[in-house]
Design an enzyme around this catalytic site. Structure first.
Site, PDB file in Angstrom:
ATOM      1  N   CYS A   9       0.066   2.560  -4.823  1.00  0.00           N
ATOM      2  CA  CYS A   9      -0.696   3.760  -5.174  1.00  0.00           C
ATOM      3  C   CYS A   9       0.105   5.012  -4.839  1.00  0.00           C
ATOM      4  CB  CYS A   9      -2.015   3.790  -4.403  1.00  0.00           C
ATOM      5  SG  CYS A   9      -3.100   2.396  -4.760  1.00  0.00           S
ATOM      6  N   HIS A  22       0.831  -1.201   0.000  1.00  0.00           N
ATOM      7  CA  HIS A  22       0.000   0.000   0.000  1.00  0.00           C
ATOM      8  C   HIS A  22       0.867   1.254   0.000  1.00  0.00           C
ATOM      9  CE1 HIS A  22      -4.057  -1.439   0.154  1.00  0.00           C
ATOM     10  NE2 HIS A  22      -3.880  -2.154   1.254  1.00  0.00           N
TER      11      HIS A  22
END
Length: 356
Positions: A203, A147
């Protein structure tokens, strides 16, 4: 904590095609091989002071790799492919680029050894290990699959007002790791001619190492105003560092701090330029305002960027930087909307042979 680098550098005629001047001549999927990187220092130009230079790496020295994959088992937002990314990348680096298993540190959250868990403390410790004792023409490799996100920028160095961050497995208790800190550990300390290749499959990863030059398949997206930065005294710190002039570096830093704290508005946000005399390259799976894909390809959960990077290089191991960027884009375009980016610590001739 981690074992040192072992073994001698690859021989003069390395079997790995993407070391400088290696591999079968003229083989590039039917095309001529792009020119290799220059062996002499290259001037930054673009308004930088005379003598302010960087050095490409020919990647024939020692090799070390840090590979991090986090699936966040049992947590909200659990991912499926990040550990597979690390396994695939470690095998690819070992079989195609000569990275020895004993010179890789792998942090994944499926391991029983607590020192191999991708905690914040372990990740930061491993980052220091990766760059420790690096010498010109060494080839260091950093891979993060997990993440990523954004947090409010506190030092004024981000155009969008946000710093990019990565999330260790224990981020809920230990916190995230900010791009400024990753740059300080893995980029700022490198000598001229040391290569660090970084891949972020996360991301908001477009500027995860805070590198100032950003390229897309269309050409350059962003470059620093070195003339302006030189006028503010921001380049003299790096120039002194490159000359080995520690006292000059400290006096420059002291001057900047003094000006920044004296209420002089023009220096209130003075900060050191993020350029480097080293050879730092970063491939990222999305721009800062995009999200990366956790995908299933050929029945296996995987990160789209990691898969596309390996697939593109396997099809043609001798491409220029811009050719490889386009190849990665083409692989992604078959399944995904995200656009790959290439970032660099120095102005990059994207027509040169991509070496690693």
């Amino acid at each position: 904590m981690y074992s040192g680098r072992s073994g001698a550098p690859p021989p003069a005629h390395s079997p790995y095609p993407n070391s400088y001047n290696h591999g079968p001549p003229g083989h590039s999927a039917g095309h001529n091989v792009p020119p290799p990187p220059p062996t002499q220092p290259v001037q930054f130009g673009h308004g930088a002071p005379q003598g302010y230079s960087f050095q490409y790496s020919n990647c024939t020295g020692k090799r070390k790799a840090l590979l991090i994959g986090i699936n966040y088992f049992g947590q909200r937002g659990q991912l499926r492919g990040c550990i597979n990314d690390v396994k695939n990348m470690s095998t690819y680096l070992n079989q195609n680029f000569g990275y020895a298993r004993e010179d890789m540190v792998i942090l994944t959250d499926d391991q029983q050894n607590p020192m191999s868990q991708p905690t914040k403390a372990n990740i930061l410790r491993a980052m220091h290990w990766l760059v420790k004792d690096a010498r010109p023409n060494d080839s260091l490799f950093f891979h993060y699959s997990g993440h990523g996100g954004q947090t409010k920028d506190l030092d004024g160095d981000e155009e969008d007002g946000n710093d990019e961050v990565i999330y260790p497995v224990d981020f809920r208790s230990a916190g995230h790791i900010v791009d400024d800190e990753m740059h300080r550990i893995m980029v700022k300390s490198l000598l001229p001619g040391v290569r660090l290749t970084a891949i972020f499959d996360s991301c908001h990863s477009g500027s995860a190492l805070d590198l100032p030059y950003i390229y897309s398949t269309q050409g350059i997206l962003k470059e620093p105003n070195l003339a302006k930065e030189a006028g503010q005294g921001l380049l003299s710190v790096v120039s002194a560092y490159a000359r080995g002039d520690v006292s000059g570096m400290l006096s420059t830093v002291g001057g900047l701090i003094k000006k920044a704290t004296s209420g002089d508005a023009s220096h209130s946000k003075a900060r050191q330029t993020k350029t480097s005399p080293a050879d730092v390259i970063m491939w990222s799976g999305s721009k800062d305002n995009q999200t990366s894909q956790d995908a299933t390809i050929a029945g296996e959960a995987t990160g789209a960027m990691s898969w596309a990077f390996i697939t593109a290089l396997k099809k043609n191991p001798q491409q220029s930087y811009v050719q490889l960027l386009r190849s990665i884009r083409d692989e992604l375009a078959t399944k995904y909307s995200q656009k790959p980016q290439l970032s660099c610590s120095h102005p990059l001739n994207t027509d040169l042979l991509y070496v690693m």
